[in-house]
Design a protein around this motif. Structure first.
Motif, PDB file in Angstrom:
ATOM      1  N   LEU A   1     115.596 -69.566  85.367  1.00  0.00           N
ATOM      2  CA  LEU A   1     115.638 -69.259  86.804  1.00  0.00           C
ATOM      3  C   LEU A   1     116.318 -67.924  87.066  1.00  0.00           C
ATOM      4  N   HIS A   2     117.352 -67.627  86.281  1.00  0.00           N
ATOM      5  CA  HIS A   2     118.051 -66.343  86.409  1.00  0.00           C
ATOM      6  C   HIS A   2     117.110 -65.184  86.046  1.00  0.00           C
ATOM      7  N   ALA A   3     116.349 -65.354  84.970  1.00  0.00           N
ATOM      8  CA  ALA A   3     115.395 -64.318  84.573  1.00  0.00           C
ATOM      9  C   ALA A   3     114.276 -64.177  85.601  1.00  0.00           C
ATOM     10  N   LYS A   4     113.820 -65.298  86.175  1.00  0.00           N
ATOM     11  CA  LYS A   4     112.765 -65.238  87.192  1.00  0.00           C
ATOM     12  C   LYS A   4     113.244 -64.496  88.433  1.00  0.00           C
ATOM     13  N   ALA A   5     114.495 -64.735  88.837  1.00  0.00           N
ATOM     14  CA  ALA A   5     115.032 -64.032  90.006  1.00  0.00           C
ATOM     15  C   ALA A   5     115.114 -62.532  89.745  1.00  0.00           C
TER      16      ALA A   5
ATOM     17  N   LEU B   1     101.701 -64.547  87.887  1.00  0.00           N
ATOM     18  CA  LEU B   1     101.903 -64.548  86.437  1.00  0.00           C
ATOM     19  C   LEU B   1     103.361 -64.831  86.082  1.00  0.00           C
ATOM     20  N   LEU B   2     104.281 -64.338  86.898  1.00  0.00           N
ATOM     21  CA  LEU B   2     105.699 -64.629  86.657  1.00  0.00           C
ATOM     22  C   LEU B   2     105.982 -66.121  86.841  1.00  0.00           C
ATOM     23  N   SER B   3     105.413 -66.716  87.869  1.00  0.00           N
ATOM     24  CA  SER B   3     105.605 -68.153  88.067  1.00  0.00           C
ATOM     25  C   SER B   3     104.977 -68.958  86.938  1.00  0.00           C
ATOM     26  N   LEU B   4     103.792 -68.546  86.487  1.00  0.00           N
ATOM     27  CA  LEU B   4     103.152 -69.215  85.361  1.00  0.00           C
ATOM     28  C   LEU B   4     104.014 -69.123  84.104  1.00  0.00           C
ATOM     29  N   GLY B   5     104.565 -67.938  83.847  1.00  0.00           N
ATOM     30  CA  GLY B   5     105.437 -67.765  82.691  1.00  0.00           C
ATOM     31  C   GLY B   5     106.706 -68.588  82.789  1.00  0.00           C
TER      32      GLY B   5
ATOM     33  N   LEU C   1     105.741 -72.174  81.967  1.00  0.00           N
ATOM     34  CA  LEU C   1     105.551 -72.295  80.528  1.00  0.00           C
ATOM     35  C   LEU C   1     106.886 -72.265  79.793  1.00  0.00           C
ATOM     36  N   GLY C   2     107.834 -71.469  80.300  1.00  0.00           N
ATOM     37  CA  GLY C   2     109.168 -71.436  79.710  1.00  0.00           C
ATOM     38  C   GLY C   2     109.906 -72.754  79.881  1.00  0.00           C
ATOM     39  N   ILE C   3     109.748 -73.385  81.039  1.00  0.00           N
ATOM     40  CA  ILE C   3     110.379 -74.694  81.256  1.00  0.00           C
ATOM     41  C   ILE C   3     109.767 -75.725  80.319  1.00  0.00           C
ATOM     42  N   TYR C   4     108.455 -75.648  80.103  1.00  0.00           N
ATOM     43  CA  TYR C   4     107.832 -76.534  79.123  1.00  0.00           C
ATOM     44  C   TYR C   4     108.369 -76.245  77.720  1.00  0.00           C
TER      45      TYR C   4
END
Length: 187
Positions: A126-130, A155-159, A162-165
């Protein structure tokens, strides 16, 4: 008098090329003509339209980034608490929560509870997404790039998902993120 020479090659070829022959044989299949009951004219409907890529073009900025005229008053965007001050507060809470979670394996050794390990992995994502969202908003603005901005955020949300998975897979099949980091550090 000049002698008249016969023209060996006509200016326009009369033979059909392969593409024009294909186009003339397929075009009746791709269109359907019908007579409208209320109108005297015949309408043609095309089944396949050419794709419209005009939404992918970059929008040029007006001179001085001024929309309208210089004398028009500024119209602020509608307030949105999540993308305003609350968004900043959420980012800071995530960052401050990560500090003790990162220090936990150093203080306690490698034996970290799986819940703490998973929480640290998700908060790191979440920190990286922000951070990447801030980069996209700053450097790929919606007003100029339009659909490319939306594509980058998608694409950021998709990544992120995928990272949470990936965090789930590491937590269930391995011994967690901290153990994986420890194995990389030791080897």
């Amino acid at each position: 008098m000049l002698p008249i020479r016969p023209i060996l090659f006509p200016l326009r070829p009369t033979t059909l090329t392969a593409t024009s022959a294909l186009r003339t044989s397929i075009s009746p299949l791709l269109t359907k003509s019908y007579q409208c009951p209320n109108q005297q004219q015949q309408r043609t409907i095309k089944f396949f339209k050419k794709p419209d890529f005009s939404g992918f073009k970059f929008k040029s900025d007006p001179p001085g980034h001024i929309i309208g005229t210089v004398n028009e008053p500024f119209v602020p965007p509608p307030p949105d608490e999540y993308h305003g001050s609350y968004h900043w507060a959420y980012e800071k809470i995530v960052t401050l929560t990560m500090i003790p979670l990162m220090a936990t394996p150093i203080v306690t050794g490698i034996a970290v509870p799986p819940a703490v390990d998973a929480l640290c992995g998700v908060l790191l994502l979440l920190h990286a997404k922000a951070g990447f969202t801030s980069c996209i908003v700053d450097y790929i603005p919606l007003r100029k790039f339009g659909s490319w901005h939306k594509l980058a955020l998608g694409l950021l949300s998709l990544g992120t998902w995928l990272g949470i998975y990936g965090v789930y897979v590491i937590e269930t099949e391995e011994n967690g993120i901290f153990n994986l980091l420890h194995q990389i550090w030791v080897s």
